[in-house]
Write an enzyme that holds these catalytic residues in place. Structure first.
Site, PDB file in Angstrom:
ATOM      1  CE  LYS A  13      -1.778  -7.727   0.700  1.00 47.62           C
ATOM      2  NZ  LYS A  13      -1.994  -6.374   2.148  1.00 47.62           N
ATOM      3  NE  ARG A  88      -7.238  -6.185   0.792  1.00 44.20           N
ATOM      4  CZ  ARG A  88      -6.039  -4.736   0.670  1.00 44.20           C
ATOM      5  NH1 ARG A  88      -5.644  -5.254  -0.584  1.00 44.20           N
ATOM      6  NH2 ARG A  88      -5.702  -4.366   1.134  1.00 44.20           N
ATOM      7  NE  ARG A 160      -3.392   4.949   2.474  1.00 46.90           N
ATOM      8  CZ  ARG A 160      -2.453   3.732   1.863  1.00 46.90           C
ATOM      9  NH1 ARG A 160      -1.661   3.757   1.945  1.00 46.90           N
ATOM     10  NH2 ARG A 160      -3.115   2.889   2.433  1.00 46.90           N
ATOM     11  NE  ARG A 171      -6.693  -1.513   5.589  1.00 48.35           N
ATOM     12  CZ  ARG A 171      -5.394  -0.967   4.989  1.00 48.35           C
ATOM     13  NH1 ARG A 171      -5.061  -0.070   5.764  1.00 48.35           N
ATOM     14  NH2 ARG A 171      -4.924  -2.230   3.681  1.00 48.35           N
TER      15      ARG A 171
HETATM   16  P1  AMP Z   1      -4.485  -1.426  -0.115  1.00 52.36           P
HETATM   17  O1  AMP Z   1      -3.340  -0.362  -0.667  1.00 52.36           O
HETATM   18  O2  AMP Z   1      -3.382  -2.597  -0.558  1.00 52.36           O
HETATM   19  O3  AMP Z   1      -4.069  -1.319   0.827  1.00 52.36           O
HETATM   20  O4  AMP Z   1      -5.852  -1.070  -0.237  1.00 52.36           O
HETATM   21  C1  AMP Z   1      -6.588   0.001   0.681  1.00 52.36           C
HETATM   22  C2  AMP Z   1      -7.991  -0.226   0.501  1.00 52.36           C
HETATM   23  O5  AMP Z   1      -8.299  -0.401  -0.628  1.00 52.36           O
HETATM   24  C3  AMP Z   1      -8.336  -1.660   0.981  1.00 52.36           C
HETATM   25  O6  AMP Z   1      -8.540  -1.302   3.019  1.00 52.36           O
HETATM   26  C4  AMP Z   1      -9.739  -1.656   0.771  1.00 52.36           C
HETATM   27  O7  AMP Z   1     -11.195  -0.611   1.247  1.00 52.36           O
HETATM   28  C5  AMP Z   1      -9.817  -1.363  -1.452  1.00 52.36           C
HETATM   29  N1  AMP Z   1      -8.866  -2.849  -1.921  1.00 52.36           N
HETATM   30  C6  AMP Z   1      -8.051  -2.639  -2.441  1.00 52.36           C
HETATM   31  N2  AMP Z   1      -7.711  -3.960  -3.457  1.00 52.36           N
HETATM   32  C7  AMP Z   1      -8.587  -4.603  -3.031  1.00 52.36           C
HETATM   33  C8  AMP Z   1      -9.193  -6.105  -3.033  1.00 52.36           C
HETATM   34  N3  AMP Z   1      -8.334  -6.799  -4.043  1.00 52.36           N
HETATM   35  N4  AMP Z   1     -10.517  -5.497  -3.161  1.00 52.36           N
HETATM   36  C9  AMP Z   1     -11.742  -5.035  -2.185  1.00 52.36           C
HETATM   37  N5  AMP Z   1     -11.423  -3.774  -1.477  1.00 52.36           N
HETATM   38  C10 AMP Z   1      -9.672  -4.167  -1.934  1.00 52.36           C
END
Ligand code: AMP
Length: 215
Positions: A13, A88, A160, A171
């Site tokens: 996405k 989320r 990462r 996750r």
């Molecule tokens: P992403 O890069 O979108 O995969 O996000 C990496 C991490 O950031 C996630 O696994 C969460 O720990 C945190 N994170 C990102 N967006 C959110 C959100 N909307 N709500 C809570 N945690 C978030």
């Protein structure tokens, strides 16, 4: 055009969101990127987020919601945006709906990129990132020109901490429990659109564009 991207972590996405933002000239807003920039900058917000992110858990809503609402209140968001990684949770979606409704506005499209878990685990084990400039790669689908070296800044690439296999499974569990209910939420709001995310990246994008242009 206000778009929300839905889909499991690793469904692609983020990649599709960047392409949408580019094509339609709207900001791409990734809460994950905002958190990572804050961690890098050593801010208080970054310190709060880091412990959750390293474990593959969600950062608490009280931190995330305010941060996102501030971001979409900025001037560059007035003609729309594509949200990547937000909402989320149901409370996040409800806060967004409410903030928009107060201005007589709403999300136009929630685009769900569908990919089964097995394919996601396989994809994410190949992800690599540049610790210096933040560029991302995949050893099979988007390899750097020189193995393990960033094309943009020459730094050595890393996995990462939230892309490590054990964290990926955590996750996915979090996604099914806390984020998947958003599919019904946006279906009920009559803005849900679904695309098959297992296809090749450009094909997925063609499907996304076809949906957006038929609206
Ligand atoms: P992403 O890069 O979108 O995969 O996000 C990496 C991490 O950031 C996630 O696994 C969460 O720990 C945190 N994170 C990102 N967006 C959110 C959100 N909307 N709500 C809570 N945690 C978030």
């Amino acid at each position: 055009m206000k778009i929300v991207m839905l889909g499991a972590p690793g469904a692609g996405k983020g990649t599709q969101a960047i392409k949408i933002a580019d094509k339609y000239g709207i900001p791409h807003i990734s809460t994950g990127d905002i958190f990572r920039a804050n961690i890098k900058g050593g801010t208080e917000l970054g310190m709060k987020a880091k412990s959750y992110m390293d474990k593959g858990e969600l950062v608490p809503d009280e931190v995330t919601i305010g941060m996102l609402l501030d971001r979409i209140a900025q001037d560059d968001c007035k003609d729309g945006y594509v949200l990547d990684g937000f909402p989320r949770t149901i409370p996040q979606a409800e806060s967004l709906t409410k903030a928009l409704a107060e201005k007589g506005d709403k999300i136009d499209c929630a685009m769900d990129i569908e990919v089964p878990d097995e394919a996601i685990v396989q994809r994410m084990s190949g992800r690599r990132a540049c610790p210096k400039c933040g560029a991302t790669y995949h050893i099979v689908y988007a390899a750097p020109k020189t193995e393990n070296v960033c094309d943009k800044c020459g730094s050595e690439l890393i996995i990462r901490s939230d892309d490590k296999p054990e964290t990926v499974q955590d996750r996915l569990n979090v996604y099914h429990k806390q984020t998947e209910p958003l599919i019904s939420y946006y279906k009920n709001a009559d803005v849900l659109r679904e695309v098959d995310g297992t296809k090749e990246l450009q094909e997925v994008f063609n499907d996304v564009v076809a949906i957006l242009e038929n609206k």
